[in-house]
Enzyme design. Structure first.
Site, PDB file in Angstrom:
ATOM      1  N   ASP A  71       0.778  -1.161  -0.022  1.00 63.12           N
ATOM      2  CA  ASP A  71      -0.110   0.026  -0.007  1.00 63.12           C
ATOM      3  C   ASP A  71       0.706   1.065   0.026  1.00 63.12           C
ATOM      4  O   ASP A  71       1.655   1.254   1.088  1.00 63.12           O
ATOM      5  CB  ASP A  71      -0.892   0.051   1.529  1.00 63.12           C
ATOM      6  CG  ASP A  71      -1.808   0.795   1.161  1.00 63.12           C
ATOM      7  OD1 ASP A  71      -1.968   1.866   0.265  1.00 63.12           O
ATOM      8  OD2 ASP A  71      -3.137   1.024   1.678  1.00 63.12           O
ATOM      9  N   ARG A 108      -0.283   4.593  -0.430  1.00 59.86           N
ATOM     10  CA  ARG A 108      -1.262   5.482  -0.593  1.00 59.86           C
ATOM     11  C   ARG A 108      -0.765   6.572   0.340  1.00 59.86           C
ATOM     12  O   ARG A 108      -0.108   6.287   1.477  1.00 59.86           O
ATOM     13  CB  ARG A 108      -2.788   5.232  -0.249  1.00 59.86           C
ATOM     14  CG  ARG A 108      -3.302   4.662  -1.287  1.00 59.86           C
ATOM     15  CD  ARG A 108      -4.579   4.083  -1.028  1.00 59.86           C
ATOM     16  NE  ARG A 108      -4.833   2.909  -0.206  1.00 59.86           N
ATOM     17  CZ  ARG A 108      -5.812   2.160   0.255  1.00 59.86           C
ATOM     18  NH1 ARG A 108      -7.013   2.872  -0.013  1.00 59.86           N
ATOM     19  NH2 ARG A 108      -5.553   1.388   0.871  1.00 59.86           N
TER      20      ARG A 108
END
Length: 210
Positions: free
Chosen positions: A138, A140
């Protein structure tokens, strides 16, 4: 085991407000606010409904772009149904905010997301596919939420999420999460492994019901 990767949260993240307009939808007429990252030109939006700057906790959704799920009705993920459910809940409450961050594929971009889907077709799960492409599970960056929420006058959230990274990121940005509200999405044969992987490898808090 859940991922131990720390959520990305840099309070100094640069973001500039551009303009606002009305956005009529199936559920309500929202105010849409446009922002841009001056260094990259990447654009992000916020949708608000009602008075979100009155100091009371705001019903909120932080949603990362998913072209395949949000716009093309893909059954491989739960993104589109979560987006719709969040907007519906905000409309029912009459007050809330949805931040739509342009972070396709957990931050790896659309083309790499398609590459990851190809690897999933060959047997990899969603985490393994990202890793085989050389990315973290991830990528983000939730720091973008800080200037967006500050511009809107929001400092306290009732956050609609199943992802503990989002809660930790908000706490890292000194944004109060007064309440955590799960978004329960039903499984289908195409997203069952994806949802199970999010729970077991990424630590998502809620297993969607059958």
């Amino acid at each position: 085991m859940p991922s131990n990767d720390a959520p990305v949260s840099r309070p100094d993240q640069a973001l500039e407000y551009v303009t606002s307009c009305n956005l009529p939808t199936t559920w309500a007429t929202f105010q849409m606010h446009a922002f841009v990252e001056p260094d990259t030109g990447k654009e992000h939006i916020a949708l608000t409904l009602g008075d979100v700057a009155n100091g009371e906790p705001v019903l909120a959704r932080i949603h990362s772009e998913c072209l395949t799920g949000d716009a093309l009705f893909s059954l491989r993920c739960d993104c589109g149904p979560q987006l719709e459910m969040a907007l519906q809940k905000i409309a029912q409450e009459g007050r809330g905010v949805l931040l739509y961050l342009r972070q396709e594929g957990r931050g790896i971009g659309l083309l790499n997301k398609v590459r990851a889907y190809h690897l999933q077709d060959q047997g990899a799960d969603t985490v393994e596919a990202n890793q085989q492409l050389g990315f973290a599970a991830d990528l983000r960056n939730y720091s973008l939420c800080d200037p967006m929420l500050k511009h809107l006058g929001i400092s306290s959230l009732k956050l609609m999420t199943n992802n503990p990274r989002k809660i930790a990121a908000m706490e890292g940005l000194k944004i109060t999460v007064k309440e955590h509200i799960p978004l329960i999405i039903r499984r289908n044969p195409h997203n069952e492994r994806y949802l199970s992987t999010k729970a077991t490898k990424l630590g998502h808090l809620i297993q969607p019901e059958l």
